[in-house]
Design a protein around this motif. Structure first.
Motif, PDB file in Angstrom:
ATOM      1  N   CYS A 335      34.990  42.604  40.055  1.00  0.00           N
ATOM      2  CA  CYS A 335      35.365  41.658  40.470  1.00  0.00           C
ATOM      3  C   CYS A 335      36.601  41.444  39.542  1.00  0.00           C
ATOM      4  O   CYS A 335      37.817  41.817  38.300  1.00  0.00           O
ATOM      5  N   CYS A 354      35.585  32.412  38.770  1.00  0.00           N
ATOM      6  CA  CYS A 354      36.043  33.054  39.826  1.00  0.00           C
ATOM      7  C   CYS A 354      36.832  32.256  40.762  1.00  0.00           C
ATOM      8  O   CYS A 354      37.274  31.356  40.962  1.00  0.00           O
ATOM      9  N   CYS A 357      37.518  35.435  46.147  1.00  0.00           N
ATOM     10  CA  CYS A 357      37.908  36.581  46.330  1.00  0.00           C
ATOM     11  C   CYS A 357      36.999  37.233  47.171  1.00  0.00           C
ATOM     12  O   CYS A 357      37.066  37.870  48.309  1.00  0.00           O
ATOM     13  N   CYS A 360      32.902  40.966  45.255  1.00  0.00           N
ATOM     14  CA  CYS A 360      31.838  41.086  45.116  1.00  0.00           C
ATOM     15  C   CYS A 360      31.303  41.228  45.889  1.00  0.00           C
ATOM     16  O   CYS A 360      30.323  42.261  46.775  1.00  0.00           O
TER      17      CYS A 360
HETATM   18  S1  SF4 Z   1      34.761  35.743  44.186  1.00  0.00           S
HETATM   19 FE1  SF4 Z   1      33.354  37.286  42.996  1.00  0.00          FE
HETATM   20  S2  SF4 Z   1      34.511  38.934  42.975  1.00  0.00           S
HETATM   21 FE2  SF4 Z   1      35.973  37.643  42.980  1.00  0.00          FE
HETATM   22  S3  SF4 Z   1      35.971  36.325  41.040  1.00  0.00           S
HETATM   23 FE3  SF4 Z   1      34.404  35.167  42.260  1.00  0.00          FE
HETATM   24  S4  SF4 Z   1      33.143  36.593  40.859  1.00  0.00           S
HETATM   25 FE4  SF4 Z   1      34.469  37.784  41.065  1.00  0.00          FE
END
Ligand code: SF4
Ligand code: SF4
Length: 379
Positions: A335, A354, A357, A360
């Motif tokens: 992350c 968050c 992206c 995760c």
């Molecule tokens: S989508 Fe997932 S990996 Fe990306 S910032 Fe949010 S929690 Fe983190």
């Protein structure tokens, strides 16, 4: 006019693979690009440790056929190299190559596998980034053979030729770039800058079994029965968009490469060689559920930042399926915003930071991260 070759390839049977690769080399007249003194790097898509049957990674049968063709043309120094998601370390590479079938492809052909986990900087003439840290074999290569897997992608819609080159960035430096470019538009500009900074690239597409839906790791297998090739990765991604059956303007890297004058405006401006009638035979691919909508351009300029903020909050987001989560921490490790914590052996996301992206979702080995979206965005 850029050229893209298309060959009906119904299965990963070695004889079919050999015929396909031979066709691509001959129709695009690629043999003159191969010399015995070159350092050649094969860059497959090994996003994570998955069996080739899952259609998340490049199939080793295609990699093997490409290596054999290169060897037949006199190439002597061929290395398979990848930096998948997660840390870039020798034991992890060993297990990645083993599970994805690359160790066996290397053993059968005599090609090397890269275990050098060093990296160095390369410079380009980028629009948002001029300097990149890339894995050593890529920095030292004379020629990169980019063997990508055709997939839909939660962040970039298409995982094709340009996106596959992001795997030249060492392991956990990838989240750093996600964090430096949290907006998709900037991130995709960075991908184009990286692509332009690399040495000469020939790209193949493994679209025998592709992936649709929540790719690059959580989607479903879709049989397409094609392989494609080009020495023009931007034109190739426009053709990939046609195979997916999606509007090319929905794929930011394709639209931006058109705006930069790297990619023709339409398929009419690409010379399609081979089985061009088979391009759209598989029908439209399912989009990832993470597809986002930006309404802000429909509002007066002063209101746009506020509208952006609200719509961002309403956009699809990752959600932990606690029953399936085993608390392995791979999501937290990948992350970029460091916004996932493991509490009582379960992942917990703080949505405040968050950036959507979906790294995760991409890296979860248990597919325990779902994508939640509000009905209004399905319109
Ligand atoms: S989508 Fe997932 S990996 Fe990306 S910032 Fe949010 S929690 Fe983190
Ligand atoms: S959500 Fe997935 S990656 Fe994250 S801790 Fe749970 S099982 Fe591991």
């Amino acid at each position: 006019m850029p050229q893209v070759s298309i060959y009906k390839t119904e299965s990963y049977d070695p004889a079919q693979m050999e015929a396909a690769v031979r066709f691509h080399f001959e129709s695009l007249d690629l043999s003159h690009l191969i010399r015995p003194d070159q350092k050649i790097v094969i860059k497959p898509n090994l996003v994570m440790k998955r069996s080739p049957d899952d259609a998340a990674t490049t199939h080793p049968a295609l990699v093997e056929a490409v290596i054999r063709q290169l060897q037949e043309l006199g190439a002597q120094d061929i290395t398979i190299a990848e930096s998948g998601g997660g840390p870039y370390a020798e034991p992890l590479l060993r297990s990645l190559y083993g599970t994805c079938g690359m160790a066996e492809a290397a053993r059968r052909t005599g090609a090397a596998l890269n275990f050098d986990t060093g990296s160095c900087q390369i410079e380009g003439d980028g629009q948002v980034t001029r300097r990149f840290t890339v894995i050593n074999p890529v920095a030292n290569a004379d020629l990169i053979i980019n063997v990508c897997k055709l997939k839909t992608h939660c962040m970039t819609v298409l995982s094709g030729a340009v996106k596959n080159l992001f795997g030249c960035i060492p392991g956990l430096m990838k989240p750093e770039l996600h964090m430096r470019y949290p907006e998709k538009e900037d991130f995709c500009q960075m991908l184009l800058d990286l692509s332009a900074a690399l040495p000469q690239v020939i790209s193949f597409v493994d679209a025998v079994d592709a992936m649709e839906g929540d790719g690059p790791t959580g989607g479903s297998k879709k049989h397409v029965g094609l392989t494609l090739c080009s020495s023009d990765r931007y034109a190739l991604d426009l053709v990939n968009a046609a195979v997916l059956g999606v509007d090319p303007s929905d794929i930011i890297t394709v639209r931006q490469s058109m705006e930069r004058g790297l990619c023709p405006a339409s398929l009419e401006d690409i010379e399609l060689l081979g089985d061009r009638d088979a391009l759209t035979q598989a029908g439209p691919f399912r989009y990832p559920r993470s597809k986002q909508t930006d309404f802000s351009s429909q509002f007066p300029a002063p209101l746009r930042p506020a509208v952006k903020k609200v719509t961002r909050w309403l956009q699809p987001r990752p959600a932990i399926r606690t029953k399936s989560c085993v608390g392995c921490g791979k999501c937290a490790e990948s992350c970029p915003a460091h916004t996932i914590q493991i509490r009582e052996r379960k992942a917990v996301i703080n949505y405040q930071n968050c950036i959507r992206c979906f790294c995760c979702h991409e890296m979860c080995p248990k597919q325990a991260i779902d994508i939640h979206r509000l009905g209004i965005f399905d319109l």
